[in-house]
Design a protein around this motif. Structure first.
Motif, PDB file in Angstrom:
ATOM      1  N   LEU A   1      -0.630  -4.331  48.596  1.00 26.86           N
ATOM      2  CA  LEU A   1      -2.054  -4.165  48.839  1.00 26.86           C
ATOM      3  C   LEU A   1      -2.469  -4.727  50.202  1.00 26.86           C
ATOM      4  O   LEU A   1      -3.207  -4.082  50.949  1.00 26.86           O
ATOM      5  CB  LEU A   1      -2.871  -4.824  47.724  1.00 26.86           C
ATOM      6  CG  LEU A   1      -4.361  -4.559  47.744  1.00 26.86           C
ATOM      7  CD1 LEU A   1      -4.641  -3.074  47.655  1.00 26.86           C
ATOM      8  CD2 LEU A   1      -5.035  -5.287  46.603  1.00 26.86           C
TER       9      LEU A   1
ATOM     10  N   TYR B   1      -3.828  -2.346  53.346  1.00 32.32           N
ATOM     11  CA  TYR B   1      -5.153  -2.574  53.908  1.00 32.32           C
ATOM     12  C   TYR B   1      -5.070  -2.812  55.414  1.00 32.32           C
ATOM     13  O   TYR B   1      -5.902  -2.337  56.178  1.00 32.32           O
ATOM     14  CB  TYR B   1      -5.832  -3.748  53.209  1.00 32.32           C
ATOM     15  CG  TYR B   1      -7.249  -3.937  53.656  1.00 32.32           C
ATOM     16  CD1 TYR B   1      -8.240  -3.049  53.255  1.00 32.32           C
ATOM     17  CD2 TYR B   1      -7.594  -4.995  54.485  1.00 32.32           C
ATOM     18  CE1 TYR B   1      -9.543  -3.207  53.688  1.00 32.32           C
ATOM     19  CE2 TYR B   1      -8.894  -5.162  54.918  1.00 32.32           C
ATOM     20  CZ  TYR B   1      -9.868  -4.263  54.516  1.00 32.32           C
ATOM     21  OH  TYR B   1     -11.152  -4.418  54.952  1.00 32.32           O
ATOM     22  N   LYS B   2      -4.049  -3.515  55.840  1.00 33.23           N
ATOM     23  CA  LYS B   2      -3.892  -3.844  57.255  1.00 33.23           C
ATOM     24  C   LYS B   2      -3.540  -2.609  58.091  1.00 33.23           C
ATOM     25  O   LYS B   2      -4.013  -2.452  59.206  1.00 33.23           O
ATOM     26  CB  LYS B   2      -2.803  -4.912  57.415  1.00 33.23           C
ATOM     27  CG  LYS B   2      -2.564  -5.344  58.836  1.00 33.23           C
ATOM     28  CD  LYS B   2      -1.502  -6.416  58.905  1.00 33.23           C
ATOM     29  CE  LYS B   2      -1.220  -6.810  60.334  1.00 33.23           C
ATOM     30  NZ  LYS B   2      -0.181  -7.819  60.419  1.00 33.23           N
TER      31      LYS B   2
ATOM     32  N   LYS C   1      -3.803   0.815  57.206  1.00 34.27           N
ATOM     33  CA  LYS C   1      -4.320   2.092  56.708  1.00 34.27           C
ATOM     34  C   LYS C   1      -4.790   3.034  57.810  1.00 34.27           C
ATOM     35  O   LYS C   1      -4.743   4.245  57.652  1.00 34.27           O
ATOM     36  CB  LYS C   1      -5.438   1.869  55.709  1.00 34.27           C
ATOM     37  CG  LYS C   1      -6.709   1.330  56.311  1.00 34.27           C
ATOM     38  CD  LYS C   1      -7.797   1.169  55.292  1.00 34.27           C
ATOM     39  CE  LYS C   1      -9.014   0.596  55.997  1.00 34.27           C
ATOM     40  NZ  LYS C   1     -10.180   0.646  55.206  1.00 34.27           N
TER      41      LYS C   1
END
Length: 178
Positions: free
Chosen positions: A95, A99-100, A102
């Protein structure tokens, strides 16, 4: 042994089915019909139609139904868990990284490259289902159900797919039953 087979039959499509349920369906079909022989293509298409008429993710509904048919309640639980386990593990483990990264161009290119492969798999599955329908119901019935009714109802009149599936089930029960 059946529990392990059920787990593998739904775990591998969960890992390889990038894009969710539509991409996983041909993979599930391969496992259930070709590898383990639990169903015929016709039976699988009926389960797929039933699963599409119900709300929620298609892969988990199919896993629950097929798991229950093969090994009862425990089989259903194992099938559902196996279908969500890859996503669950990856979601928990990656996750932060997702998120970092994307918005990274490499990730966007990867997604763009995978889409054509998914389209081909869906096309092959559609051809197989059409062929099975043709062999079971004949060209006239298949053409009527797919071209005339489904295309008009879905494409032109924008009827919800669940209603079209129910109408096709009723049509099959009334006009195609022996």
């Amino acid at each position: 042994m059946i529990y392990w087979q059920l787990f593998l039959a739904f775990f591998w499509p969960g890992i390889l089915g990038y894009g969710g349920g539509p991409a996983s369906i041909p993979l599930i079909e391969h496992e259930v019909v070709d590898r383990y022989g639990w169903m015929t293509v016709n039976e699988f298409s009926e389960v797929l139609a039933l699963g599409n008429s119900l709300p929620g993710p298609i892969a988990t509904k199919m896993a629950g139904y097929i798991g229950y048919e093969q090994a009862g309640v425990l089989g259903a639980a194992i099938g559902v868990f196996a279908s969500v386990a890859p996503s669950l593990v990856l979601l928990l483990a990656l996750l932060g990284l997702l998120y970092k990264w994307k918005d990274a161009p490499q990730v966007k290119r990867l997604t763009a490259y995978i889409r054509p492969a998914i389209a081909v798999m869906l096309g092959i599955m559609a051809i197989d289902l059409f062929r099975e329908s043709y062999e079971g119901a004949g060209l006239g019935q298949t053409a009527f159900l797919t071209a005339a009714s489904a295309f008009l109802l879905l494409g032109k009149w924008r009827i919800h797919p669940a209603y079209v599936i129910v109408l096709a089930l009723v049509y099959g029960a009334v006009f195609l039953s022996p």
